[in-house]
Motif scaffolding. Sequence first.
Motif, PDB file in Angstrom:
ATOM      1  N   MET A   1       8.390   7.503   4.875  1.00 19.45           N
ATOM      2  CA  MET A   1       8.297   6.087   5.248  1.00 19.45           C
ATOM      3  C   MET A   1       8.869   5.185   4.177  1.00 19.45           C
ATOM      4  O   MET A   1       9.196   4.035   4.423  1.00 19.45           O
ATOM      5  CB  MET A   1       6.842   5.694   5.523  1.00 19.45           C
ATOM      6  CG  MET A   1       6.206   6.386   6.706  1.00 19.45           C
ATOM      7  SD  MET A   1       7.240   6.371   8.172  1.00 19.45           S
ATOM      8  CE  MET A   1       7.446   4.637   8.426  1.00 19.45           C
TER       9      MET A   1
ATOM     10  N   ARG B   1       0.839  -1.207   0.000  1.00 16.62           N
ATOM     11  CA  ARG B   1       0.000   0.000   0.000  1.00 16.62           C
ATOM     12  C   ARG B   1       0.871   1.254   0.000  1.00 16.62           C
ATOM     13  O   ARG B   1       0.612   2.209  -0.717  1.00 16.62           O
ATOM     14  CB  ARG B   1      -0.907   0.023   1.239  1.00 16.62           C
ATOM     15  CG  ARG B   1      -2.037  -0.963   1.208  1.00 16.62           C
ATOM     16  CD  ARG B   1      -3.098  -0.625   2.251  1.00 16.62           C
ATOM     17  NE  ARG B   1      -2.583  -0.660   3.607  1.00 16.62           N
ATOM     18  CZ  ARG B   1      -2.655  -1.697   4.420  1.00 16.62           C
ATOM     19  NH1 ARG B   1      -3.236  -2.816   4.012  1.00 16.62           N
ATOM     20  NH2 ARG B   1      -2.171  -1.641   5.625  1.00 16.62           N
ATOM     21  N   LEU B   2       1.923   1.224   0.826  1.00 12.50           N
ATOM     22  CA  LEU B   2       2.801   2.385   0.961  1.00 12.50           C
ATOM     23  C   LEU B   2       3.426   2.762  -0.383  1.00 12.50           C
ATOM     24  O   LEU B   2       3.535   3.937  -0.719  1.00 12.50           O
ATOM     25  CB  LEU B   2       3.905   2.072   1.983  1.00 12.50           C
ATOM     26  CG  LEU B   2       4.952   3.155   2.238  1.00 12.50           C
ATOM     27  CD1 LEU B   2       4.331   4.344   2.957  1.00 12.50           C
ATOM     28  CD2 LEU B   2       6.103   2.610   3.082  1.00 12.50           C
TER      29      LEU B   2
ATOM     30  N   ASP C   1     -13.379  12.109   4.727  1.00 15.86           N
ATOM     31  CA  ASP C   1     -13.148  13.199   5.702  1.00 15.86           C
ATOM     32  C   ASP C   1     -11.681  13.629   5.721  1.00 15.86           C
ATOM     33  O   ASP C   1     -11.179  14.068   6.741  1.00 15.86           O
ATOM     34  CB  ASP C   1     -13.613  12.776   7.087  1.00 15.86           C
ATOM     35  CG  ASP C   1     -12.828  11.587   7.590  1.00 15.86           C
ATOM     36  OD1 ASP C   1     -12.015  11.048   6.816  1.00 15.86           O
ATOM     37  OD2 ASP C   1     -13.007  11.194   8.763  1.00 15.86           O
TER      38      ASP C   1
ATOM     39  N   TYR D   1      -4.647   6.773  -1.265  1.00 18.60           N
ATOM     40  CA  TYR D   1      -6.026   6.816  -0.765  1.00 18.60           C
ATOM     41  C   TYR D   1      -6.484   8.238  -0.497  1.00 18.60           C
ATOM     42  O   TYR D   1      -5.725   9.041   0.057  1.00 18.60           O
ATOM     43  CB  TYR D   1      -6.157   6.031   0.547  1.00 18.60           C
ATOM     44  CG  TYR D   1      -5.719   4.600   0.422  1.00 18.60           C
ATOM     45  CD1 TYR D   1      -6.627   3.612   0.052  1.00 18.60           C
ATOM     46  CD2 TYR D   1      -4.392   4.252   0.645  1.00 18.60           C
ATOM     47  CE1 TYR D   1      -6.210   2.301  -0.087  1.00 18.60           C
ATOM     48  CE2 TYR D   1      -3.972   2.946   0.503  1.00 18.60           C
ATOM     49  CZ  TYR D   1      -4.878   1.974   0.135  1.00 18.60           C
ATOM     50  OH  TYR D   1      -4.483   0.677  -0.013  1.00 18.60           O
TER      51      TYR D   1
ATOM     52  N   ARG E   1      -1.263  14.094  -0.905  1.00 20.88           N
ATOM     53  CA  ARG E   1      -0.648  13.023  -0.112  1.00 20.88           C
ATOM     54  C   ARG E   1      -0.772  11.685  -0.832  1.00 20.88           C
ATOM     55  O   ARG E   1       0.166  10.895  -0.871  1.00 20.88           O
ATOM     56  CB  ARG E   1      -1.318  12.933   1.267  1.00 20.88           C
ATOM     57  CG  ARG E   1      -0.772  11.805   2.124  1.00 20.88           C
ATOM     58  CD  ARG E   1      -1.455  11.716   3.463  1.00 20.88           C
ATOM     59  NE  ARG E   1      -2.871  11.348   3.335  1.00 20.88           N
ATOM     60  CZ  ARG E   1      -3.719  11.304   4.362  1.00 20.88           C
ATOM     61  NH1 ARG E   1      -3.304  11.641   5.563  1.00 20.88           N
ATOM     62  NH2 ARG E   1      -4.981  10.952   4.176  1.00 20.88           N
TER      63      ARG E   1
ATOM     64  N   LEU F   1      -3.345  14.332   9.324  1.00 21.69           N
ATOM     65  CA  LEU F   1      -2.878  14.358  10.708  1.00 21.69           C
ATOM     66  C   LEU F   1      -2.917  15.813  11.190  1.00 21.69           C
ATOM     67  O   LEU F   1      -2.231  16.669  10.619  1.00 21.69           O
ATOM     68  CB  LEU F   1      -1.463  13.791  10.827  1.00 21.69           C
ATOM     69  CG  LEU F   1      -1.298  12.352  10.329  1.00 21.69           C
ATOM     70  CD1 LEU F   1       0.102  11.833  10.609  1.00 21.69           C
ATOM     71  CD2 LEU F   1      -2.319  11.422  10.985  1.00 21.69           C
ATOM     72  N   PRO F   2      -3.733  16.088  12.200  1.00 18.02           N
ATOM     73  CA  PRO F   2      -3.975  17.491  12.569  1.00 18.02           C
ATOM     74  C   PRO F   2      -2.747  18.242  13.083  1.00 18.02           C
ATOM     75  O   PRO F   2      -2.672  19.448  12.975  1.00 18.02           O
ATOM     76  CB  PRO F   2      -5.045  17.399  13.662  1.00 18.02           C
ATOM     77  CG  PRO F   2      -4.992  16.005  14.156  1.00 18.02           C
ATOM     78  CD  PRO F   2      -4.494  15.155  13.038  1.00 18.02           C
TER      79      PRO F   2
ATOM     80  N   ALA G   1      -8.891  12.868   6.478  1.00 12.78           N
ATOM     81  CA  ALA G   1      -8.002  12.046   7.314  1.00 12.78           C
ATOM     82  C   ALA G   1      -6.567  12.553   7.335  1.00 12.78           C
ATOM     83  O   ALA G   1      -5.618  11.782   7.202  1.00 12.78           O
ATOM     84  CB  ALA G   1      -8.059  10.579   6.878  1.00 12.78           C
TER      85      ALA G   1
ATOM     86  N   PHE H   1      -9.770   9.878   1.461  1.00 11.27           N
ATOM     87  CA  PHE H   1     -10.936   9.524   2.280  1.00 11.27           C
ATOM     88  C   PHE H   1     -11.962  10.667   2.274  1.00 11.27           C
ATOM     89  O   PHE H   1     -11.618  11.823   2.028  1.00 11.27           O
ATOM     90  CB  PHE H   1     -10.513   9.227   3.720  1.00 11.27           C
ATOM     91  CG  PHE H   1      -9.580   8.052   3.833  1.00 11.27           C
ATOM     92  CD1 PHE H   1     -10.078   6.758   3.887  1.00 11.27           C
ATOM     93  CD2 PHE H   1      -8.197   8.232   3.865  1.00 11.27           C
ATOM     94  CE1 PHE H   1      -9.217   5.668   3.988  1.00 11.27           C
ATOM     95  CE2 PHE H   1      -7.337   7.153   3.957  1.00 11.27           C
ATOM     96  CZ  PHE H   1      -7.846   5.861   4.020  1.00 11.27           C
TER      97      PHE H   1
ATOM     98  N   LEU I   1       4.946  12.631   4.662  1.00 13.79           N
ATOM     99  CA  LEU I   1       5.026  11.553   5.654  1.00 13.79           C
ATOM    100  C   LEU I   1       5.198  10.180   4.994  1.00 13.79           C
ATOM    101  O   LEU I   1       6.094   9.405   5.338  1.00 13.79           O
ATOM    102  CB  LEU I   1       3.766  11.571   6.527  1.00 13.79           C
ATOM    103  CG  LEU I   1       3.758  10.585   7.673  1.00 13.79           C
ATOM    104  CD1 LEU I   1       4.784  10.972   8.725  1.00 13.79           C
ATOM    105  CD2 LEU I   1       2.373  10.521   8.316  1.00 13.79           C
ATOM    106  N   SER I   2       4.325   9.903   4.002  1.00 15.23           N
ATOM    107  CA  SER I   2       4.422   8.572   3.381  1.00 15.23           C
ATOM    108  C   SER I   2       5.700   8.446   2.555  1.00 15.23           C
ATOM    109  O   SER I   2       6.267   7.361   2.427  1.00 15.23           O
ATOM    110  CB  SER I   2       3.183   8.286   2.528  1.00 15.23           C
ATOM    111  OG  SER I   2       3.072   9.260   1.526  1.00 15.23           O
TER     112      SER I   2
END
Lengths: 229, 369
Positions: free
Chosen positions: A119, A90-91, A100, A96, A163, A104-105, A102, A98, A115-116
Motif C-alpha cells: 500500500m 498511520r500507514l 487478537d 499496530y 506486519r 487477514l485469514p 487481526a 492487536f 500488504l501494508s
Amino acid sequence: MENNTESNVIIEAQNVTRTFWMGEVEVRALRDVSLKIKRGEFVAIMGSSGSGKSTFLNQLGLLDIPTSGTIIIDSVDTSRMSEKEKGEFRLRNLGYVFQDYALLPELSAIENVYLSLMMQGKNKEECQKAASAMLIAVGLEDRLKQLPSKMSGGQQQRVSIARALAHKPRVLFADEPCANLDSTASKQVLELFRKFNKEEEQTIVMVTHEDWHVEYVDRIIRLKDGVLE
Amino acid sequence: MTLIFLQIVLFSSILGGVTIQFNKLMVDYQTGNLVIEPSEEEKYIENTSSLQKKIEGLPEVIGSSARLRNSGVISYQGKEVGTAIYGIDAGDESLVTHLESAMIDGEFISRLDRGEIILGREVSGGYGALMESKSLGGVEVGDTVDVKIEGINREFRVKGIYSTLYSNTDSSAYVNKADMEEIIGVKNRANEIAVKTTSDINEGDARMKLLSLGIKEEVRTWHEFAGMLKTIENTLTMLRNVFSAIGLLIAFVIIFVVIYVNIVNKKRQIGVQKAIGIDQKVIVNSFVIQAMLYAFIGIMLGYLIMHYIISPYTITHPIQIAVGPISLILENFEALSRAVLLFLAAVIGSFIPAYKLSKKGLLELIWGK
C-alpha cells in the motif's frame, strides 16, 4: 539542552479528553490527560479494567479522535489532519499489534506482512524481501507461506508484530498483545518487543494489565478512572 | 450464482422453446414457409396448376399445395361442428406439410380417394381433444359424416383422424380437392397455395424469388399469418421479461445479502485494514473484485452447464409439453444480456455494503463501539 530534550519527544498528548455517550449517560473515559513519550522508549500503559488505558492508546495511535486535546507525533499536530491524511500517516509512520492478532485469514503470513508495504507503493519484490526478512527476525522463517489458521496464537501474534514493524514505523502501538497467549508465548512476544526496542530503538507503547510485563518496559504510565496516577 | 443464472436462462429458454414450437407447428401443419393468396379483389387464384409448375421450377421450392378453403358444417349422429374444410391434392400437400405423418388413426387421403374425409382430433372428439364439447363426440375411422358446404350436403366416409397439436389445424378437416371442386363448382382454382422452401433460404428472400416470377397474387411469409400466435409470442416474451426481471431482482437481493453478511462478518477485518492505513477505495475495490470474480465464475459455470449439458440433452431428449416437444436453446445474446445484468447486480450488491461499512469509524469497526 531544552531543545535536545524536546526533539527527543516522539509523542506528546496535550490535555486529552475523550467522552463517550452510552444512551443518555456521559462516560468520561479520559480526563485531561497530558504526557510525553521519548523516542526509543518502551512504555507500558497500565491500569485496572475501565481505567481508560485502551482508549488512551487509541488516541495516541490515531485510531480515535479525542473529544478535546491534541496529539502530536514527531512534531506533527495530528488534530489538523483529515481522516485520509491520518490514514496515510498511520500507514507510513505507525504500527499496530492487536490483542487478537487481526490477521487477514485468506492471506499467508508473508502476504499479511507485505500488504501494508504494498500500500506504500513498493514493488512486489521489495515487499516480499522486507516481509520475509521481518518474519525471519520474529523467528517464523519456516512459516512464511502458512495461513494464520494453521498457526498457534503465539505464532500469529509474531506475524502481527512482523506486519506492524515491516515498514519501520516511528511508533509501535500494542493493545494487550499477550492477552490471548500463554506465559511462554507472552514471553516470546515481550522479548521480541524488547529486542526491537533495544536493537532498532523502536518506540513502543503497549497496553497491558499483567504486572510481570513491567520488567520488559522502560516506563509505566498508570491510569485510573481516566486520569494519570 | 450458477443456479441463479440457470434459473433465469432456463425459464427464458422454456418460453423461447414454446414460442419456437408454436411457430414450427404453424409452418409444419398449415402455412408452409410462404402462402400465395388471391389479389385483393379476387376470391380465387386462377389457373393454379400452371402457377404451381412455375413456382416449383425454382430450386429453392420443395413443393406447393393449392387448397380450396371453405367453411362448412360437419354432422354426425345429431351433433354439428362448424369448421374450416380444405380441399387438397394429397400428394402436393405432403410435400408442404407434415399432415400425413400426423395421422393418429386410419390413413391420410390419397389423390384417388373420393368421398373420403380426414378430421382433426378437435373435430372428431376423443384422442385427447381439448375442446371435447365442441366436437362430434367421438367419430371413428369408417364412420360416415354429413358435410354441408355452401348449402350443399354430401356424405363423406372418415378415412383418418389426425393430431398435430396445432389447434387451428386440429379443428379443421380435409377432403380431396376434386370433391371440393365438385361441391362448389370450380376448377383449377384455389383460395391459397402453401409453399415449402428449402432451409437454406429465408422466407423474405424466397418471397422475392416468387415475386420475380411475375406472380400477381399476394405472396406472404408465414410470419404474416402468425396473428394469434404473434399475440401469444408477445405475451410469452412479456412473461419472459417479467420473470427475468424478477429473477434478476432475486439475484440482486441474494447477492446483496450474501455479500453484505460476508462483509459484516469481516467488519473487524475492514477496521484493521483501515487502521493500518489501507485506503478506503482499496478496501471497497477488494470486495467488489471478489464479488465480480464469484459472479464471473458462477455465470461461466452456468453458461457451460446450459450450453454443453442442458441444451444438447434437450435437443436429443426434447421436453414434452402440450404443444409438442421443445428443446431449450440458449441464445448467445440472451445469455450475454443476462450475464451482464447478473454481473452488474454483483458489482452493485457488493459496492453498496462495502462502501457503507468502510465509511464507518475505526472504533465501531474494530471494537463495535
